[in-house]
Design an enzyme around this catalytic site. Structure first.
Site, PDB file in Angstrom:
ATOM      1  CD  GLU A  13       0.285 -12.898 -15.523  1.00  0.00           C
ATOM      2  OE1 GLU A  13      -0.841 -13.297 -15.151  1.00  0.00           O
ATOM      3  OE2 GLU A  13       0.554 -11.696 -15.643  1.00  0.00           O
ATOM      4  CG  HIS A  27       4.107  -3.993 -10.041  1.00  0.00           C
ATOM      5  ND1 HIS A  27       3.203  -3.344  -9.254  1.00  0.00           N
ATOM      6  CD2 HIS A  27       3.427  -4.399 -11.138  1.00  0.00           C
ATOM      7  CE1 HIS A  27       2.021  -3.337  -9.854  1.00  0.00           C
ATOM      8  NE2 HIS A  27       2.121  -3.976 -10.992  1.00  0.00           N
TER       9      HIS A  27
END
Lengths: 418, 92, 329
Positions: free
Chosen positions: C62, C131
């Site tokens: 990321e 998540h």
């Protein structure tokens, strides 16, 4: 109910080995449970004090059902529990100095407190927790003394001139909400009740107060003619610059002059009960307000000495409006320390007013009228007003009263911003 | 609480309605429509200077016209007030 | 007019497709956005349709690919970067907060970062603590960023297009539970003003302020409340930074009561900011203490019944609404 085997889904409590109030340490045997495989002793998995047993012996319950409530040693005891167990008071427990100090400050008795410190000693946080609960429980502030109203209700009450203390709350926990204020504002006011028939009640009240005044108070009177030209010119210039909502009335100049002048005559700003005058620091300025449909009230502008002239005007306006709407507050009715009456509106030249007990003075103003007046040896047309004073001769003399009127006159001759 | 929306009157009828509304605001018990057009409203309705100020304030709120103090005498009768407001509003 | 039924997922895809077709500087990149079609299938089919120049798969880092996005934006491109979930965006928060948000300021206005970062947020699909969190407030805290959180199908398309059009970095939060929600999508409609809140339903008794994945819950709660005689107004914030105080205050001024529904944890939440802002700006409009419906302050659990218990639910919203109403309301 613990799982005492992978295939166990319920168990029967056979017996308790410990009871409420017992201290238990992790690993202690606390109960016996019967399963398909026989009777098993159950170990306790947390240290603390057994507060409550939740399952009766002989009962079959599913795995996962709480069997007992154990208060861990680190949990603070609630005052309820502490008070239920006065026997602790008999055992001497130590306490930390800061705990004792806080207890003294909050006026709390430590002997009823169970400590959470080492060896049961009472710590500052124990005391703080109790003090907090006590305050929450309302011991320091008896329930119902503090008014609870929503912000909107407060704002609306201020606009509508509703006394929140007289509003029936319907909000949760006794909170006054906006709808309650609206309802109170729409409800028949005391004034309309007066119009409907208790008019005689107000008449009686006036009669009683005035009769008592004339019976008990030896009045003396003083008059003073005041040239209003400077004040009215000042007022014209000032109002000329202002929108209509912010203009001043001549009556406010009178009120302001009285408030400023009274500073030097504290004996006239007083209450007199049983022959002794008690001067007041605050000037709660009574204003005589005639009601539409008859009658008269003289409520106070509270702490008029703290207000500038614009504030005085808006308080005055608010007071008159509420007086006429029957929405005065008890504090305003009982507190005037000196009263002003202005009968000039009705065109009279001067008024010789009657003191409202327990006050000791009242100032009157007649109509502002254009009259011949001597200035520099010449007779000229001037706008004049006659100010009058009625005062209690037990408290002051005519000489002082005259000086007070002269002080009012000099304030009116030199009007200026506060 | 009836909230009045400032609506500038555009004709004589509108002005008269504004006058009656302003008067009943300060003297709710009085019947403004039965007033003599030339009577001094302070005398006729027994209103004091504070109520007169509220009457002028209400006229201001309803018409948007700020009435200076020197013009108070012009609005102290129904007829005078009607003429005065018509002039200030440009209504014929 | 081409108003038709579409899913939230299709609406986002439509926005991306249009943005890429309209402007050669726009491209999409992220983990698995190309061959796999996106972790939530948002970009399915776009690689075949628009080609590998415009739909780019990135390595699983990321920090690297969000940083590449910042660089591309500085270099004159208009990148749309997809981060799988907001949880993973924390690995790139340095790029977003220390670089993207601050560069215009640090360069004295010389540098613009027209970057769009889209990410899934929220819980409800049993994806557990890895998540399922809601960190919208982390980004809404930062000056220099703009934050959008579409809660309806049309807004899902419009937020992408509005974000691409903005000269500054914009974070777009797409709630996982919304991707399959169906609604009306008018693909020819002009882009709505998603920078301001929308009043989805008007009412008189209280204001339900919410955004993103809680919008359908708030609407369902509003319907339930209406059946018991309580008439709520539903405000969808849409834009979380800057907040549209005018719309919020106007609504509270009408209703005088507020419940904020925010899937974030209550401590330090956007819900807290909204309550504080209403108290700052409209204290005397409040007729009851505002209520907040937030997630229980634990890591979001995996087990279905526990996850349900943790999240704001229709019944908890209804309960909070009853609490702000007067007893006889």
């Amino acid at each position: 109910m613990p799982s005492l085997g992978a295939d166990m889904d319920a168990g029967t409590l056979r017996a308790w080995r410990r009871g409420p109030g017992d201290e238990v340490v992790r690993g202690d045997i606390i109960a016996e449970v019967e399963t398909d495989k026989g009777i098993v002793e159950v170990e306790v998995y947390a240290s603390g004090v057994v507060e409550r047993l939740l399952v009766e012996p002989g009962t079959k319950v599913p795995v996962g059902t709480p069997l007992a409530l154990i208060r861990a040693a680190s949990e603070q005891t609630t005052p309820r529990v502490a008070i239920e167990k006065p026997r602790i008071a008999t055992s001497v427990r130590s306490s930390t100095p800061s705990a004792r100090k806080l207890a003294r400050e909050r006026d709390l008795d430590l002997s009823h407190l169970r400590g959470t410190g080492r060896h049961g000693s009472i710590t500052r946080s124990d005391v703080a927790a109790i003090a907090g609960s006590v305050e929450l429980a309302g011991v320091h502030e008896p329930a119902g003394t503090r008014l609870r109203a929503s912000p909107l209700a407060r704002a609306r009450a201020a606009v509508l001139g509703v006394d929140l203390r007289r509003v029936e709350p319907t909000g949760r926990q006794g909170v006054v909400i906006a709808a309650d204020v609206d309802r109170a504002a729409k409800a028949p006011t005391r004034l309309s009740a007066a119009e409907a028939g208790t008019q005689t009640g107000m008449r009686k009240a006036i009669a009683a107060a005035m009769a008592r005044s004339k019976r008990e108070i030896p009045h003396y009177y003083a008059l003073h003619t005041i040239d209003m030209e400077p004040a009215l010119e000042w007022l014209r210039d000032r109002n000329g610059e202002r929108p209509v909502q912010r203009r001043l009335l001549p009556a406010v100049l009178f009120l302001r002059a009285v408030v400023l002048a009274i500073r030097d005559f504290p004996e006239l700003n007083a209450h007199c009960d049983g022959g002794r005058a008690e001067p007041s620091e605050a000037v709660h300025l009574g204003v005589a307000v005639s009601l539409r449909g008859g009658g008269l009230v003289a409520p106070a502008i509270l702490h008029a000495e703290r207000l500038n002239i614009d504030q005085l005007m808006s308080e005055f306006q608010d007071l008159v409006l509420r007086a006429r709407a029957g929405q005065l507050r008890a504090s305003e009715m009982s507190s005037p320390t000196i009263t002003v009456t202005s009968l000039g509106e009705r065109g009279v030249e001067a008024v010789l007013p009657v003191i409202v007990p327990p006050q000791v003075a009242i100032v009157g103003f007649g109509a502002i009228q254009t009259r011949p007046y001597v200035v520099d040896e010449k007779v000229v047309a001037r706008r004049l007003v006659v100010a009058s004073l009625a005062a209690d001769h037990r408290v002051s003399d005519g000489h002082r009263g005259g000086k007070f009127l002269a002080a009012i006159a000099s304030r009116l001759k030199e009007p200026k911003e506060p | 609480m009836s909230q009045s929306v400032p609506l500038r009157p555009s004709d004589r009828d509108g002005i008269r309605r504004v006058l009656i509304e302003s008067l009943s605001y300060v003297a709710p018990e009085a019947d403004g429509s039965s007033l003599q057009p030339t009577a001094d409203i302070r005398e006729a309705l027994d209103i004091d200077s504070m109520d007169f100020l509220r009457y002028v304030t209400k006229l201001h709120a309803l018409t948007g016209i700020d009435i200076p103090e020197r013009d108070y005498s012009s609005v102290s009768t129904l007829r005078g007030a009607e003429t005065y407001l018509a002039l200030r509003l440009g209504v014929t | 007019m081409t108003a038709a039924t579409a899913t939230y997922r299709e609406a986002v895809r439509s926005g991306i497709r249009r943005a890429i077709q309209q402007d050669t500087r726009v491209f999409l990149m992220g983990e698995d956005v190309g061959r796999y079609g996106g972790a939530f299938a948002v970009s399915a089919g776009l690689l075949e349709e628009l080609g590998p120049e415009r739909i780019r798969d990135t390595p699983l880092s990321e920090s690297a690919f969000v940083g590449a996005g910042v660089g591309a934006a500085l270099g004159g491109m208009r990148p749309i970067v997809e981060v799988m979930t907001v949880n993973f965006s924390l690995l790139a928060i340095d790029q977003l907060v220390n670089s993207a948000a601050a560069l215009r300021h640090m360069s004295g206005g010389q540098l613009s970062v027209p970057l769009v970062v889209r990410m899934a947020t929220g819980a409800g699909r049993q994806l557990a603590a890895q998540h399922s969190h809601s960190f919208e407030n982390w980004y809404a805290h930062v000056p220099g960023l703009k934050v959008l959180a579409p809660g309806t199908v049309q807004d899902a398309r419009d937020c992408v297009l509005a974000a691409v059009d903005d000269p500054d970095p914009v974070i777009v939060f797409e709630h996982q539970l919304l991707y399959n929600v169906q609604g009306t999508l008018d693909d020819d409609a002009p882009v709505a003003d998603v920078w301001h809140a929308a009043v989805l339903e008007t009412g008189t008794d209280l204001t339900l302020v919410t955004y993103g994945g809680s919008v359908p819950k708030a609407l369902a709660a509003a319907a339930a409340l209406r059946s018991e005689g309580i008439n709520p107004e539903v405000v969808d914030l849409r834009c979380l930074r800057p907040l549209d105080w005018q719309t919020i205050i106007a609504s509270v001024t009408r209703t005088h009561r507020m419940v904020v529904v925010d899937e974030g944890w209550k401590t330090g939440s956007l819900a807290g900011e909204i309550v504080a802002g209403v108290v700052d700006r409209g204290f005397y409009e409040l007729d009851a203490a505002p209520e907040r419906v937030c997630s229980v302050e634990v890591a979001v659990p995996y087990a279905k019944h526990l996850e349900d218990a943790v999240l704001p639910s229709v019944s908890r919203i209804v309960e909070a609404a009853r609490k702000v109403m007067p007893r006889h309301g």
